[in-house]
Design an enzyme around this catalytic site. Structure first.
Site, PDB file in Angstrom:
ATOM      1  N   SER A  25      29.774  34.554  32.776  1.00 37.84           N
ATOM      2  CA  SER A  25      31.224  34.695  32.758  1.00 37.84           C
ATOM      3  C   SER A  25      31.742  34.973  31.354  1.00 37.84           C
ATOM      4  CB  SER A  25      31.844  33.440  33.376  1.00 37.84           C
ATOM      5  OG  SER A  25      33.102  33.746  33.887  1.00 37.84           O
TER       6      SER A  25
ATOM      7  N   LYS B 288      30.244  37.928  28.827  1.00 37.77           N
ATOM      8  CA  LYS B 288      30.933  38.904  27.970  1.00 37.77           C
ATOM      9  C   LYS B 288      30.346  38.786  26.558  1.00 37.77           C
ATOM     10  CE  LYS B 288      35.251  37.384  30.273  1.00 37.77           C
ATOM     11  NZ  LYS B 288      35.380  38.000  31.566  1.00 37.77           N
TER      12      LYS B 288
ATOM     13  N   TRP C  75      37.157  38.108  41.491  1.00 39.24           N
ATOM     14  CA  TRP C  75      37.903  38.135  40.218  1.00 39.24           C
ATOM     15  C   TRP C  75      37.129  38.972  39.178  1.00 39.24           C
ATOM     16  CZ3 TRP C  75      42.634  37.561  38.896  1.00 39.24           C
ATOM     17  CH2 TRP C  75      43.043  37.104  37.633  1.00 39.24           C
TER      18      TRP C  75
ATOM     19  N   HIS D 108      31.320  32.474  42.080  1.00 37.44           N
ATOM     20  CA  HIS D 108      31.201  32.635  40.631  1.00 37.44           C
ATOM     21  C   HIS D 108      30.420  31.448  40.059  1.00 37.44           C
ATOM     22  CE1 HIS D 108      32.680  34.065  36.768  1.00 37.44           C
ATOM     23  NE2 HIS D 108      33.050  32.831  36.465  1.00 37.44           N
TER      24      HIS D 108
HETATM   25  C1  GCU Z   1      38.371  32.961  33.897  1.00 38.11           C
HETATM   26  C2  GCU Z   1      38.559  34.325  33.282  1.00 38.11           C
HETATM   27  C3  GCU Z   1      37.306  35.180  33.407  1.00 38.11           C
HETATM   28  C4  GCU Z   1      36.108  34.427  32.890  1.00 38.11           C
HETATM   29  C5  GCU Z   1      36.010  33.095  33.579  1.00 38.11           C
HETATM   30  C6  GCU Z   1      34.894  32.178  33.081  1.00 38.11           C
HETATM   31  O1  GCU Z   1      38.266  33.078  35.281  1.00 38.11           O
HETATM   32  O2  GCU Z   1      39.656  34.919  33.896  1.00 38.11           O
HETATM   33  O3  GCU Z   1      37.443  36.380  32.682  1.00 38.11           O
HETATM   34  O4  GCU Z   1      34.954  35.193  33.064  1.00 38.11           O
HETATM   35  O5  GCU Z   1      37.205  32.374  33.377  1.00 38.11           O
HETATM   36  O6  GCU Z   1      34.502  32.255  31.930  1.00 38.11           O
HETATM   37  O7  GCU Z   1      34.439  31.345  33.868  1.00 38.11           O
END
Ligand code: GCU
Length: 371
Positions: A211, A215, A302, A353
Site C-alpha cells: 500500500s 508506493k 480503492w 486490501h
Molecule cells: C489509504 C490511501 C491509499 C494507501 C492506503 C494504505 O487507503 O488512500 O493510497 O495505499 O491508505 O497505505 O493502506
C-alpha cells in the site's frame, strides 16, 4: 485499454516530441530513463536533498542464534546519521537462515503498519511479515519501520529526516521531498548496511512494500538500482496503478487526505491527471532490466487492480527494448493464477486490501525462479 495513456507517454519519443520515434536502447539508458526519474522527482515524489550521508554508520546491537527453533540468527542493527537538524536512527531487524554456509538473498520489508507486525521477538507472528516462512524458504528476512525515517503525519515536515536534512529556515520548494520519498531514502540506507553484511548476497535483495509502503518500494527501487527485485503489494494510486482513468482513489483524494506524502507540485494535478507529464507505467519501467512484481487483490477497488495490471502491460515495452521478456499476459488473470514467466510478475489475490502469506509465497516463488 490503450486510449487511457496518451501516445507520447507510450515510449514513442522524448517528452514533448510528438513525432512517432521509437526509442533505441541507448536513448533509453542515457536520455529517457534519467529524464523520467527527474519528472517523477519534479512533479510527484520530490527531491531528496541528500543521498548517502557521510555521517552514516552502523552498529550491530544484537547478534544471537537459536531463533525459530534454531533455524535463524537474529541481528538488530542501528543505522545512524546526522544532519544540520540532528541525529536519526533506523532500527533494522534481520533474521538470517542459521544453516546456510553461503550468502543468502534477502527480502526487505518497508513496514507501514503497527510495530507488532514486525516483532523481533516473534511473540507475534504476523502474516504481514511472515519471517518464519521467509527463513524456511532460504531467504533472509529484513524489516524496518517507516516511522524511523519519517512519522506518518502532516507536521509541516519538521520531524523525521526532513527535519534533519532540510536546510533550516528556507521556504520549501515545490519539488522538496515528501514522506514517501523520505521512506524510500530510509530503505536505501538499509541497503547501505545490507551490502556490508557478510551473510547477505547483496546482488539479490528484494524491496517489498504494501500500500503506502508499496508506493515507497517502487519509488525506492526506481532510484536505487542496487535492489534486484522491486515488489509492490496493493499500492494503487501513485503506486503501481495507471493514474489516467483510474477507478477508486484519485490524485485529488490522495493529496487531500495525505498532503505530506508527495511534493507540493503534485497538488496542481488534483482533478487534472491528464496533464501529468508521466503515468505510473513509467515508474515501473524505471525498474527495468531488474525484476519487478505487482500484486493486486480482488476487493481492493480503492487501489484498482485493473489499473495496476495495465501499468505492467505498458512497462513491458522497455523490457523488450532491453532484449528481455517483461510481462507475458493475454489479459488480466484469474485470481490465484500468478503470471511469472517474464521479468515482471503479477498476481491477483481473492480478498481485501492486505499483505498475506499467500502474497509472500508468490513473491518467493518468483524470486526462486528469477533472482
Ligand atoms: C489509504 C490511501 C491509499 C494507501 C492506503 C494504505 O487507503 O488512500 O493510497 O495505499 O491508505 O497505505 O493502506
Amino acid at each position: 485499454m490503450n486510449q487511457r495513456i496518451p501516445e507520447n507517454l507510450l515510449w514513442l519519443g522524448t517528452q514533448g516530441n510528438t513525432e512517432k520515434m521509437f526509442l533505441t536502447e541507448e536513448q533509453w539508458r542515457k536520455e529517457r530513463r534519467p529524464e523520467i526519474l527527474e519528472l517523477f522527482r519534479q512533479h510527484v515524489y520530490g527531491r531528496a536533498p541528500i543521498d548517502r550521508p557521510n555521517s552514516l554508520r552502523f552498529e550491530v546491537i544484537d547478534h544471537s542464534s537459536g531463533w525459530m527453533n534454531g533455524k535463524a540468527v537474529r541481528k538488530k542493527v542501528e543505522i545512524m546519521f546526522d544532519g544540520p537538524g540532528g541525529t536519526g536512527v533506523i532500527h533494522l531487524y534481520l533474521f538470517v537462515p542459521a544453516t546456510s554456509s553461503q550468502r543468502v538473498p534477502a527480502f526487505l520489508l518497508i513496514c507501514n503498519r503497527d510495530k507488532e507486525n514486525m516483532d523481533p521477538d516473534r511473540e507475534v507472528q504476523s502474516p504481514f511479515w511472515p519471517a518464519e516462512d521467509i527463513i524456511s524458504r532460504g531467504y533472509a528476512a529484513a524489516v524496518f519501520h517507516v516511522e524511523d525515517a519519517d512519522p506518518d503525519f502532516n507536521d509541516g515536515f519538521r520531524n523525521g529526516v526532513h527535519g534533519i536534512f532540510d536546510p533550516p529556515q528556507t521556504p520549501r520548494s515545490g519539488d522538496a521531498w515528501g514522506t514517501i520519498a523520505a521512506w524510500a531514502w530510509g530503505a536505501s540506507r538499509v541497503m547501505d548496511y545490507l551490502e556490508t553484511d557478510p551473510d547477505i548476497a547483496e546482488d539479490r535483495i528484494a524491496v517489498v512494500g504494501h500500500s503506502r509502503g508499496g508506493k515507497t518500494a517502487l519509488w525506492c527501487g526506481a532510484q536505487d538500482e542496487r535492489f534486484a527485485l522491486v515488489i509492490s503489494n496493493n499500492s494503487g494510486c501513485t503506486g503501481a496503478a495507471i493514474t489516467r482513468g483510474k477507478k477508486g482513489e484519485t490524485v485529488q483524494d490522495i493529496n487531500q487526505r495525505f498532503p505530506h506524502w508527495f511534493n507540493e507540485n503534485y497538488k496542481s494535478y488534483n482533478g487534472s491527471e491528464e496533464v501529468l507529464p508521466i503515468d505510473q507505467h513509467m515508474l515501473l519501467a524505471l525498474v527495468a532490466p531488474r525484476l519487478l512484481y505487482v500484486a493486486s487483490a480482488t476487493e481492493d477497488t480503492w487501489a484498482d487492480p485493473e489499473s495496476e495490471f495495465l501499468a505492467c502491460i505498458h512497462a513491458d515495452p522497455i523490457y523488450r527494448l532491453l532484449g528481455l521478456v517483461g510481462f507475458e499476459a493475454d489479459g488480466p488473470p484469474m485470481p490465484e493464477t500468478p503470471l511469472q514467466q517474464g521479468r515482471i510478475g503479477y498476481h491477483l489475490r481473492t480478498g481485501k486490501h492486505d499483505l498475506t502469506r499467500y502474497d509472500w509465497h508468490c513473491f518467493m516463488d518468483f524470486a526462486d525462479a528469477h533472482m
